[in-house]
Design a protein around this motif. Structure first.
Motif, mmCIF file in Angstrom:
data_model
loop_
_atom_site.group_PDB
_atom_site.id
_atom_site.type_symbol
_atom_site.label_atom_id
_atom_site.label_comp_id
_atom_site.label_asym_id
_atom_site.label_seq_id
_atom_site.Cartn_x
_atom_site.Cartn_y
_atom_site.Cartn_z
ATOM 1 N N PRO A 305 38.653 -54.502 30.288
ATOM 2 C CA PRO A 305 37.272 -55.175 30.444
ATOM 3 C C PRO A 305 36.246 -54.787 29.599
ATOM 4 O O PRO A 305 36.041 -53.590 29.166
ATOM 5 C CB PRO A 305 37.012 -55.047 31.619
ATOM 6 N N GLN A 306 35.494 -55.803 29.097
ATOM 7 C CA GLN A 306 34.210 -55.517 28.331
ATOM 8 C C GLN A 306 33.093 -54.669 28.890
ATOM 9 O O GLN A 306 31.963 -54.391 28.351
ATOM 10 C CB GLN A 306 33.641 -56.721 27.359
ATOM 11 N N ASP A 307 32.961 -54.664 30.366
ATOM 12 C CA ASP A 307 32.050 -53.897 31.159
ATOM 13 C C ASP A 307 32.633 -52.505 31.502
ATOM 14 O O ASP A 307 31.877 -51.806 31.962
ATOM 15 C CB ASP A 307 31.672 -54.588 32.283
ATOM 16 N N ALA A 308 33.549 -52.189 30.740
ATOM 17 C CA ALA A 308 34.074 -50.855 31.034
ATOM 18 C C ALA A 308 33.372 -49.736 29.959
ATOM 19 O O ALA A 308 32.781 -50.308 28.985
ATOM 20 C CB ALA A 308 35.634 -50.748 30.698
ATOM 21 N N VAL A 309 33.541 -48.560 30.381
ATOM 22 C CA VAL A 309 32.919 -47.712 29.205
ATOM 23 C C VAL A 309 33.798 -47.699 28.048
ATOM 24 O O VAL A 309 35.187 -47.648 28.191
ATOM 25 C CB VAL A 309 32.763 -46.058 29.917
ATOM 26 N N PRO A 310 33.240 -47.813 26.773
ATOM 27 C CA PRO A 310 34.092 -48.058 25.457
ATOM 28 C C PRO A 310 34.924 -46.726 25.313
ATOM 29 O O PRO A 310 34.413 -45.652 25.593
ATOM 30 C CB PRO A 310 32.908 -48.656 24.546
ATOM 31 N N MET A 311 35.968 -47.101 24.464
ATOM 32 C CA MET A 311 36.541 -45.852 23.948
ATOM 33 C C MET A 311 35.805 -45.022 22.925
ATOM 34 O O MET A 311 36.004 -43.977 22.884
ATOM 35 C CB MET A 311 37.926 -46.284 23.184
ATOM 36 N N ASP A 312 34.926 -45.897 22.176
ATOM 37 C CA ASP A 312 34.096 -44.951 21.173
ATOM 38 C C ASP A 312 32.594 -46.061 21.206
ATOM 39 O O ASP A 312 32.790 -47.360 21.391
ATOM 40 C CB ASP A 312 34.680 -44.998 19.807
ATOM 41 N N ARG A 313 31.700 -45.251 20.823
ATOM 42 C CA ARG A 313 30.455 -45.839 20.743
ATOM 43 C C ARG A 313 29.641 -45.191 19.528
ATOM 44 O O ARG A 313 29.481 -43.915 19.595
ATOM 45 C CB ARG A 313 29.597 -45.807 22.039
ATOM 46 N N VAL A 314 28.957 -46.003 18.544
ATOM 47 C CA VAL A 314 28.404 -45.337 17.618
ATOM 48 C C VAL A 314 27.074 -46.273 17.151
ATOM 49 O O VAL A 314 27.481 -47.473 17.043
ATOM 50 C CB VAL A 314 29.180 -45.029 16.416
ATOM 51 N N PHE A 315 25.949 -45.597 16.923
ATOM 52 C CA PHE A 315 24.742 -46.171 16.376
ATOM 53 C C PHE A 315 24.901 -46.026 14.683
ATOM 54 O O PHE A 315 25.418 -44.788 14.439
ATOM 55 C CB PHE A 315 23.641 -45.303 16.691
ATOM 56 N N ALA A 316 24.855 -47.090 14.131
ATOM 57 C CA ALA A 316 24.736 -47.173 12.701
ATOM 58 C C ALA A 316 23.500 -47.981 12.081
ATOM 59 O O ALA A 316 23.164 -49.164 12.760
ATOM 60 C CB ALA A 316 25.974 -48.074 12.430
ATOM 61 N N GLU A 317 23.198 -47.559 10.963
ATOM 62 C CA GLU A 317 21.923 -48.112 10.328
ATOM 63 C C GLU A 317 22.669 -48.600 8.961
ATOM 64 O O GLU A 317 23.476 -48.275 8.466
ATOM 65 C CB GLU A 317 20.836 -47.279 10.067
ATOM 66 N N PRO A 318 21.716 -49.602 8.531
ATOM 67 C CA PRO A 318 22.275 -50.387 7.196
ATOM 68 C C PRO A 318 22.389 -49.117 6.124
ATOM 69 O O PRO A 318 21.505 -48.308 5.844
ATOM 70 C CB PRO A 318 21.124 -51.335 6.941
ATOM 71 N N GLY A 319 23.534 -49.274 5.568
ATOM 72 C CA GLY A 319 23.963 -48.472 4.323
ATOM 73 C C GLY A 319 24.616 -47.061 4.865
ATOM 74 O O GLY A 319 24.743 -46.280 3.883
ATOM 75 N N GLU A 320 24.662 -46.706 6.096
ATOM 76 C CA GLU A 320 25.110 -45.271 6.406
ATOM 77 C C GLU A 320 26.695 -45.515 6.413
ATOM 78 O O GLU A 320 27.137 -46.495 6.563
ATOM 79 C CB GLU A 320 24.759 -45.210 7.858
ATOM 80 N N ASP A 321 27.384 -44.161 5.998
ATOM 81 C CA ASP A 321 28.704 -44.327 5.871
ATOM 82 C C ASP A 321 29.304 -43.527 7.451
ATOM 83 O O ASP A 321 29.473 -42.420 7.407
ATOM 84 C CB ASP A 321 29.141 -43.224 4.815
ATOM 85 N N ILE A 322 29.248 -44.321 8.236
ATOM 86 C CA ILE A 322 29.624 -44.018 9.568
ATOM 87 C C ILE A 322 30.871 -44.689 9.976
ATOM 88 O O ILE A 322 31.061 -45.893 9.637
ATOM 89 C CB ILE A 322 28.508 -44.613 10.553
ATOM 90 N N ALA A 323 31.614 -44.028 10.589
ATOM 91 C CA ALA A 323 32.958 -44.300 11.349
ATOM 92 C C ALA A 323 33.263 -44.296 12.861
ATOM 93 O O ALA A 323 32.296 -43.707 13.415
ATOM 94 C CB ALA A 323 34.069 -43.534 10.684
ATOM 95 N N LEU A 324 34.122 -45.122 13.212
ATOM 96 C CA LEU A 324 34.122 -45.167 14.502
ATOM 97 C C LEU A 324 35.464 -43.940 14.813
ATOM 98 O O LEU A 324 36.012 -43.742 13.891
ATOM 99 C CB LEU A 324 34.994 -46.500 15.241
ATOM 100 N N SER A 325 35.469 -43.287 15.702
ATOM 101 C CA SER A 325 36.345 -42.264 16.203
ATOM 102 C C SER A 325 37.333 -42.449 17.235
ATOM 103 O O SER A 325 36.880 -42.734 18.399
ATOM 104 C CB SER A 325 35.534 -40.945 16.584
ATOM 105 N N LEU A 326 38.486 -42.882 16.973
ATOM 106 C CA LEU A 326 39.456 -43.455 17.989
ATOM 107 C C LEU A 326 40.938 -42.965 18.165
ATOM 108 O O LEU A 326 41.390 -42.429 16.964
ATOM 109 C CB LEU A 326 39.497 -45.123 17.933
#
Length: 341
Positions: A305-326
């Motif tokens: 379900p989409q109201d569950a705690v996600p497997m990962d969550r990350v804040f990202a700003e434009p231009g950042e080299d950010i990845a999901l960790s899964l």
């Protein structure tokens, strides 16, 4: 001008909930700095060996109390690793102060963990993905969930005396855990998950002579049961594998086991311990990358379900080299505007 310690801690906690411990560390808070401790002679090395050691010690105890940092998420991973080991020796109930409490029940609302998915409203710290994984594993292993947190009356006036407020909370937590124990079978064992000093078995004496007796000490005194207490917040080694440390002189007798984690490092904005434990760094899908404003990216296990705690969550700003960790698997990914989060 640098933040004071309390403000920096609250900001680091917020970044932790958003998957950006790197930003919390950049604030310079103590929990991301080395705090040297002497290693325990012949200490096991690495989380797996430490978890095995704790489980062996736990065989002689009905209650295990493990603390966490509310900022450094790696402390939740060791608790998660203990779950199957303790379940195999009769631990059947997981009580966490993180879970929401009510005036009438010490069991979280069933709808918040139905079908093995921890709901977003199960609690506060349990909304963080590493904590969500811990809860998900507990449910898979058929642990019953309980909460021992003091019930907060929204209509009550704030307690003016901070020390009295702390004492009232510690007392309520200990009394609630006694109620949890009363509802368990005589052959069942209890795992208690707390933050920081709640796991302390000895009182703290202040300069003015006043004392604070923490939850674990009260529970021990009231029940006559000696809990196995584990702290993960007293020591931080510069690098290398986690190990056990000798008790620091000022906490002599306060905890049975002192875990010495390495100071966190980061890769693509994410805590490196996650990939060391098997996660993969996954690029944010191109269609969800922020362009004009920051976004919060969340990944949910396929079929959940989409109201569950996600497997990962990350804040990202434009231009950042950010990845999901899964961990390996299939996921549904969404982006949420920060003002809607």
């Amino acid at each position: 001008m640098p933040d004071d310690a309390s403000t920096a801690g609250l900001r680091a906690q917020g970044w932790s909930m958003l998957g950006r411990e790197d930003r919390g560390a950049a604030l310079g808070g103590a929990e991301y700095r080395e705090k040297a401790c002497e290693p325990l002679p012949e200490s096991p090395a690495g989380l797996d060996a430490i978890a095995d050691h704790i489980a062996k010690r736990a065989a002689d105890h009905r209650i295990v109390i493990i603390n966490e940092s509310h900022i450094v998420t790696r402390t939740r991973e060791l608790a998660r690793m203990l779950l199957p080991r303790l379940r195999a020796i009769g631990f059947t109930v997981l009580s966490a102060e993180a879970f929401s409490s009510s005036k009438d029940s010490l069991a979280p609302k069933a709808e918040y963990f139905e079908n093995g998915w921890p709901h977003y409203q199960l609690g506060y710290y349990s909304r963080e993905p590493a904590f969500g994984r811990l809860v998900r594993d507990a449910l898979t292993l058929d642990y019953r969930l309980a909460t021992h947190e003091q019930w907060h009356d929204p209509n009550a006036s704030p307690e003016a005396d901070v020390n009295l407020s702390i004492a009232n909370r510690e007392e309520a937590q200990a009394r609630n855990l006694m109620t949890v124990l009363d509802g368990m079978g005589s052959d069942e064992r209890l795992l208690v998950h707390v933050g920081y000093s709640h796991a302390r078995e000895t009182a703290i004496t202040r300069d003015d002579g006043t004392k604070t007796e923490w939850m674990a000490a009260r529970l021990k005194n009231y029940t006559g049961l000696d809990p196995l207490t584990i702290t993960q917040t007293q020591c931080r080694k510069a690098s290398g594998a986690a190990r056990l440390a000798q008790t620091r002189s000022r906490i002599e007798g306060a905890f049975d086991i002192v875990v010495d984690h390495p100071v966190d490092t980061f890769e693509q904005g994410r805590a490196a311990w996650r990939t060391q434990r098997g996660d993969l760094l996954v690029p944010i899908p191109a269609t969800l990358r922020p362009v004009s404003a920051p976004l919060v990216i969340e990944a949910f296990s396929e079929g959940g379900p989409q109201d569950a705690v996600p497997m990962d969550r990350v804040f990202a700003e434009p231009g950042e080299d950010i990845a999901l960790s899964l961990p390996p698997g299939r996921y549904y990914v969404r982006a949420v505007r920060l003002d809607e989060y």
